[in-house]
Design a protein around this motif. Structure first.
Motif, PDB file in Angstrom:
ATOM      1  N   LYS A 312       0.648  -1.232   0.191  1.00  0.00           N
ATOM      2  CA  LYS A 312       0.100   0.072  -0.121  1.00  0.00           C
ATOM      3  C   LYS A 312       0.909   1.217  -0.193  1.00  0.00           C
ATOM      4  O   LYS A 312       0.179   2.350  -0.354  1.00  0.00           O
ATOM      5  CB  LYS A 312      -1.067  -0.166   1.221  1.00  0.00           C
ATOM      6  N   ARG A 313       2.108   1.200   0.593  1.00  0.00           N
ATOM      7  CA  ARG A 313       3.182   2.475   0.488  1.00  0.00           C
ATOM      8  C   ARG A 313       3.413   2.918  -0.909  1.00  0.00           C
ATOM      9  O   ARG A 313       4.062   3.622  -1.326  1.00  0.00           O
ATOM     10  CB  ARG A 313       4.156   2.040   1.326  1.00  0.00           C
ATOM     11  N   ARG A 316       1.603   6.103  -3.302  1.00  0.00           N
ATOM     12  CA  ARG A 316       2.078   7.779  -3.704  1.00  0.00           C
ATOM     13  C   ARG A 316       3.103   7.438  -4.855  1.00  0.00           C
ATOM     14  O   ARG A 316       2.821   8.408  -5.848  1.00  0.00           O
ATOM     15  CB  ARG A 316       2.824   8.260  -2.531  1.00  0.00           C
ATOM     16  N   PRO A 370      -5.855  12.453   8.991  1.00  0.00           N
ATOM     17  CA  PRO A 370      -4.357  11.545   8.819  1.00  0.00           C
ATOM     18  C   PRO A 370      -4.635  10.150   7.959  1.00  0.00           C
ATOM     19  O   PRO A 370      -5.541   9.670   8.121  1.00  0.00           O
ATOM     20  CB  PRO A 370      -4.104  11.447  10.202  1.00  0.00           C
ATOM     21  N   GLY A 371      -3.475  10.136   7.399  1.00  0.00           N
ATOM     22  CA  GLY A 371      -3.185   8.847   6.510  1.00  0.00           C
ATOM     23  C   GLY A 371      -4.201   8.710   5.497  1.00  0.00           C
ATOM     24  O   GLY A 371      -4.359   9.822   4.700  1.00  0.00           O
ATOM     25  N   TRP A 372      -4.601   7.503   5.060  1.00  0.00           N
ATOM     26  CA  TRP A 372      -5.422   7.268   3.757  1.00  0.00           C
ATOM     27  C   TRP A 372      -6.411   5.908   4.138  1.00  0.00           C
ATOM     28  O   TRP A 372      -7.128   5.652   3.605  1.00  0.00           O
ATOM     29  CB  TRP A 372      -4.535   7.197   2.782  1.00  0.00           C
ATOM     30  N   ASP A 373      -5.969   5.102   5.057  1.00  0.00           N
ATOM     31  CA  ASP A 373      -6.468   3.872   5.360  1.00  0.00           C
ATOM     32  C   ASP A 373      -7.995   3.843   5.392  1.00  0.00           C
ATOM     33  O   ASP A 373      -8.363   4.501   6.222  1.00  0.00           O
ATOM     34  CB  ASP A 373      -5.869   3.090   6.413  1.00  0.00           C
ATOM     35  N   ASN A 379      -7.942  13.042   2.983  1.00  0.00           N
ATOM     36  CA  ASN A 379      -6.898  12.757   3.994  1.00  0.00           C
ATOM     37  C   ASN A 379      -5.532  13.130   3.142  1.00  0.00           C
ATOM     38  O   ASN A 379      -5.360  13.847   2.129  1.00  0.00           O
ATOM     39  CB  ASN A 379      -6.869  11.169   4.111  1.00  0.00           C
ATOM     40  N   GLU A 380      -4.500  12.690   3.707  1.00  0.00           N
ATOM     41  CA  GLU A 380      -3.149  13.055   3.319  1.00  0.00           C
ATOM     42  C   GLU A 380      -2.972  12.548   1.893  1.00  0.00           C
ATOM     43  O   GLU A 380      -2.318  13.357   1.233  1.00  0.00           O
ATOM     44  CB  GLU A 380      -2.188  12.531   4.451  1.00  0.00           C
ATOM     45  N   PRO A 460       6.103   8.733   2.264  1.00  0.00           N
ATOM     46  CA  PRO A 460       4.819   8.559   3.081  1.00  0.00           C
ATOM     47  C   PRO A 460       5.623   8.564   4.610  1.00  0.00           C
ATOM     48  O   PRO A 460       4.610   8.735   5.386  1.00  0.00           O
ATOM     49  CB  PRO A 460       4.522   7.010   2.868  1.00  0.00           C
TER      50      PRO A 460
END
Length: 503
Positions: A312-313, A316, A370-373, A379-380, A460
């Motif tokens: 998942k990283r 970006r 925050p994050g994206w999950d 979000n970010e 990230p």
């Protein structure tokens, strides 16, 4: 043409706006009226402030006209689906989007219609005596599993989707009149042609002629006409066969769609680099030089990028490639939030890809989660994609420049976008670097010698990317920084860098 300088935002309205999957029966006037009264299409007006700040230039709307279920089994091409509202609702929505600087491209389903399409209903009722029997490819010597008393051609064998006879002048006139009506009465700015690869080529040429006329008309804001783009859905083969001066302006780039996620999942950046050079590179044999194909990471027919990526990283750097590569970038609604969704099987295979989502607050991009999950709100990840998009739209090299691979490894890619000086502006050279690895990497190449402005820096693990300064100490990069490079550049784990050379 205006679409070559913008970013598209694809919306499947029957899903995003929470419509029931099945439309009311044609005989159920009360049910249809109950759906109309919800005026769901007007909810898109609430999306306009968010889309404007995101830098979206046009919404690509999947089917909006009256249909039985999913929008592609059309009942009437001149009436908005009752589950969405009325023609007046739609026209008002388009006008509101225009006021926010967002244009509207409609999904035009011209290859086939539904079994409840008004002309096909007449054939079912009157058989040989129907004046519309030649609108379709029919044989009265056979039958289908529907038991109509005649056989007819369906799209790729699916007889819920009745293939139109696009060699029939009456059918062509009906479709072209519908397009003119969409432009003049509803305010539509262009078309996405469903299954364009199946359309009769002579029909596409007729449609192109009409699009040229519509595109020359005064723009919605009173300015001079700047085009009425035709974008085709094409999966395989040579896109030049349909994207050319006689037919379409653009088509979907499925080759690079596959190469994008596959390169990250297999840790083989050579795949996407090969496709991009094959299509847009500077060698004489590169096949799509100067064309603007639609670049996308997901859409209403395929699994979401956040679901299909095994790491998942990689979200970006994958979006870093998408917004840096040639073409017209297209986001699918909610994917900029990291929305999940996997394609299933059977008749309802795509339902999970087309969820209902509420419009974000007008200031959502100023208050990112925050994050994206999970991807349930801006979000970010959204902020990062917003930054990518604004950089892209401000850069002539990224919108119109050529393509050259500079450094390719299994886990890293550095490529160049270069626009020559001319009437459109000064020369511009942008380098795009991405790192798919969980460790820093140093690119080395003569192209990295000189002064560069940082257009975007992201990873990230932290807000800004890091490189080493002259003393070997980590130094954070932010947009606007100027770098003096001597042929090397360090990029952080899962990082993305956009650098503009200063001459």
């Amino acid at each position: 043409m205006w679409v070559f300088d913008t970013t598209l935002y694809q919306i499947y309205p029957l899903g995003m706006l929470g419509c029931p999957f099945d439309a009311p029966d044609l005989a159920d006037s009360a049910g249809m009226e109950g759906q109309i009264e919800r005026h769901r299409i007007r909810q898109l007006i609430d999306w306009a402030p968010y889309l404007g700040k995101l830098g979206i230039g046009a919404i690509l709307l999947n089917p909006v006209f009256s249909s039985d279920t999913h929008g592609y089994n059309t009942r009437d091409l001149r009436r908005v689906d009752c589950r969405l509202g009325t023609n007046e609702d739609f026209a008002d929505t388009v006008a509101a989007l225009h006021a926010s600087g967002v244009r509207v491209i409609l999904d035009a389903v011209f290859n086939h219609v539904g079994r409840n399409f008004w002309a096909f209903r007449d054939v079912r009722e009157r058989k040989w005596d129907s004046p519309y029997k030649d609108w379709f490819n029919i044989s009265f010597d056979g039958d289908t599993h529907f038991g109509d008393g005649f056989w007819y051609e369906g799209w790729e064998g699916n007889q819920d989707l009745v293939k139109l006879n696009l060699r029939n002048p009456a059918v062509i006139d009906y479709l072209l009149d519908a397009v003119s009506m969409w432009k003049h009465e509803l305010g539509v700015d262009g078309l996405r042609l469903d299954v364009a690869y199946s359309l009769d080529r002579d029909f596409v040429k007729r449609l192109h002629g009409l699009a040229c006329e519509l595109g020359a008309e005064t723009r919605f804001d009173g300015g001079p006409g700047d085009g009425f783009p035709l974008i085709g859905e094409v999966l395989h083969g040579d896109y030049n066969l349909i994207v050319n001066d006689e037919m379409l302006d653009s088509c979907t780039n499925y080759e690079c769609y596959k190469g994008l996620y596959s390169s990250f999942n297999s840790m083989n950046m050579f795949e996407i680099a090969h496709s991009l050079h094959r299509q847009y590179g500077g060698d004489p044999w590169c096949i799509y030089q100067g064309k603007h194909l639609v670049s996308f990471a997901d859409n209403h027919d395929v699994s979401r990028l956040a679901s299909i990526l095994t790491e998942k990283r990689h979200l970006r750097p994958a979006y870093g490639v998408l917004f840096g590569m040639p073409g017209i970038a297209c986001l699918y609604y909610g994917s900029e939030w990291g929305q999940l969704g996997e394609k299933g099987t059977g008749y309802l295979a795509d339902v999970a890809l087309r969820p209902a989502l509420d419009a974000p607050a007008a200031d959502a991009l100023e208050h990112l989660a925050p994050g994206w999950d999970g991807g349930n709100a801006p979000n970010e990840l959204t902020g990062y994609i917003c930054a990518l998009n604004h950089v892209r739209r401000a850069s002539r090299a990224l919108c119109h420049g050529g393509y050259r691979n500079v450094v390719i490894t299994n886990k890293q890619l550095l490529f160049e976008r270069d626009a020559c000086a001319g009437a459109a502006g000064a020369a511009e050279r942008v380098l795009v670097a991405v790192n798919a690895d969980d460790a820093p990497f140093t690119f080395g190449d003569g192209s990295l010698a000189g002064r560069f402005e940082v257009l975007l820096a992201s990873a990230p693990a932290y807000d800004n990317a890091c490189i080493e300064d002259g003393a070997g100490e980590p130094a954070r990069l932010v947009a606007g920084d100027v770098l003096e490079l001597d042929g090397s550049l360090e990029i952080p784990p899962f990082g993305t860098l956009y650098l503009k050379q200063l001459f």
